[in-house]
Design an enzyme around this catalytic site. Structure first.
Site, PDB file in Angstrom:
ATOM      1  CB  CYS A 152      48.972  41.071  43.021  1.00  0.00           C
ATOM      2  SG  CYS A 152      49.939  42.319  42.167  1.00  0.00           S
TER       3      CYS A 152
ATOM      4  CB  CYS B  73      55.005  44.392  47.385  1.00  0.00           C
ATOM      5  SG  CYS B  73      55.435  43.348  45.979  1.00  0.00           S
TER       6      CYS B  73
HETATM    7  N1  DGL Z   1      53.224  40.983  44.251  1.00  0.00           N
HETATM    8  C1  DGL Z   1      52.923  42.238  43.630  1.00  0.00           C
HETATM    9  C2  DGL Z   1      52.309  43.201  44.654  1.00  0.00           C
HETATM   10  O1  DGL Z   1      51.856  42.739  45.691  1.00  0.00           O
HETATM   11  C3  DGL Z   1      54.139  42.711  42.920  1.00  0.00           C
HETATM   12  C4  DGL Z   1      53.866  43.788  41.973  1.00  0.00           C
HETATM   13  C5  DGL Z   1      54.753  43.810  40.775  1.00  0.00           C
HETATM   14  O2  DGL Z   1      54.713  42.853  40.006  1.00  0.00           O
HETATM   15  O3  DGL Z   1      55.420  44.832  40.599  1.00  0.00           O
HETATM   16  O4  DGL Z   1      52.237  44.387  44.459  1.00  0.00           O
END
Ligand code: DGL
Length: 262
Positions: A73, A183
């Site tokens: 993440c 993301c």
């Molecule tokens: N997968 C997360 C990232 O890479 C998502 C972030 C979120 O939950 O807003 O930033």
């Protein structure tokens, strides 16, 4: 130690895009994935909240006896990885937007980045992007609402197409030739992005780089699994089991996920 699993966590189901790359690069490794969908999205949360959620997920993966933790993440990495490394005695691999290859290869010297507010406003992102973007203009756009739609299983919807069109239009007008997906949820949007973006724009994400780095660190720590069998894959979510199982199907993985309250 070698036979222990690689632990992976994300704010939700998006980090499965990173898991896919890890499973491809390290087919003999067992993996345990935590989708913290109950608390998604992280992107609009305060830094303190992102840190405490990341600590919660780390504790659970350590309890599940993992040998390394991949923070799949960008939002959690850019806000919390320093603290995690200070607080826990386990190697961490993080994910950051692939600004470097985009800035180095851009011919128009204009690149776009789509990421969460939490990532784009983090100190770590400012530092990394400052290293490579002297000669390159970076058009940063916050992907408000994208993670929510993905978490609600609404990827292939007109609403998603409208949002992505509105977010990428200003980048196209500025003549970017690289779009960085900052993301781990966004690789699932590549088929739609390919339809709405001009053909000359290259879309890049960090999945492969994270898998490579995971392998390097396992080798360096001498904990690469030497077992020749295919690894086992365990997926936990604290929200909808169906949504996690469905996104895994998108990547041709018929794996059932399980509910875990964490
Ligand atoms: N997968 C997360 C990232 O890479 C998502 C972030 C979120 O939950 O807003 O930033």
């Amino acid at each position: 130690m070698k036979n222990k699993a690689i632990g992976i966590f994300d704010s939700g189901i998006g980090g499965t895009s990173i898991w896919q790359e890890i499973a491809l690069a390290l087919p003999n490794e067992d993996t345990i994935y935590l989708a913290d969908s109950k608390y998604a999205p992280y992107g609009n949360r305060s830094r303190d909240e992102i840190i405490s959620l990341s600590i919660k997920n780390t504790k659970k993966l350590i309890e599940l006896d993992c040998k390394i933790i991949v923070v799949a993440c960008n939002t959690a990495t850019t806000n919390a990885i320093k603290i995690l490394r200070e607080q826990f005695d386990i190697p961490f691999i993080g994910i950051e937007p692939a600004i470097k290859p985009a800035a180095i290869n851009s011919k128009t010297q204009k690149i776009g980045i789509l990421a969460t507010k939490g990532t784009l406003s983090s100190e770590l992102f400012a530092k990394t992007s400052g290293l490579y973007t002297d000669a390159t203009e970076v058009i940063e756009v916050v992907g408000t609402g994208l993670v929510d739609l993905i978490e609600k299983d609404k990827i292939d919807t007109p609403e998603m197409v409208d949002l992505l069109t509105s977010y990428t239009q200003p980048m196209v007008e500025k003549n970017i030739d690289y779009l960085v997906l900052g993301c781990s949820h966004y690789p699932y949007l590549i088929p739609i992005l390919k339809k709405i973006l001009p053909d000359n724009i290259v879309i890049i994400d960090s999945g492969e780089a994270v898998a490579r780095q995971t392998k390097t660190v396992l080798q360096r720590n001498k904990v690469l699994n030497t077992n020749l069998n295919k690894g086992t894959y365990t997926f936990f979510t604290n929200s909808s089991v169906n949504t996690l199982t469905k996104i895994l199907k998108k990547s041709n993985q018929l794996i059932k996920s399980q509910f875990l309250d964490f």
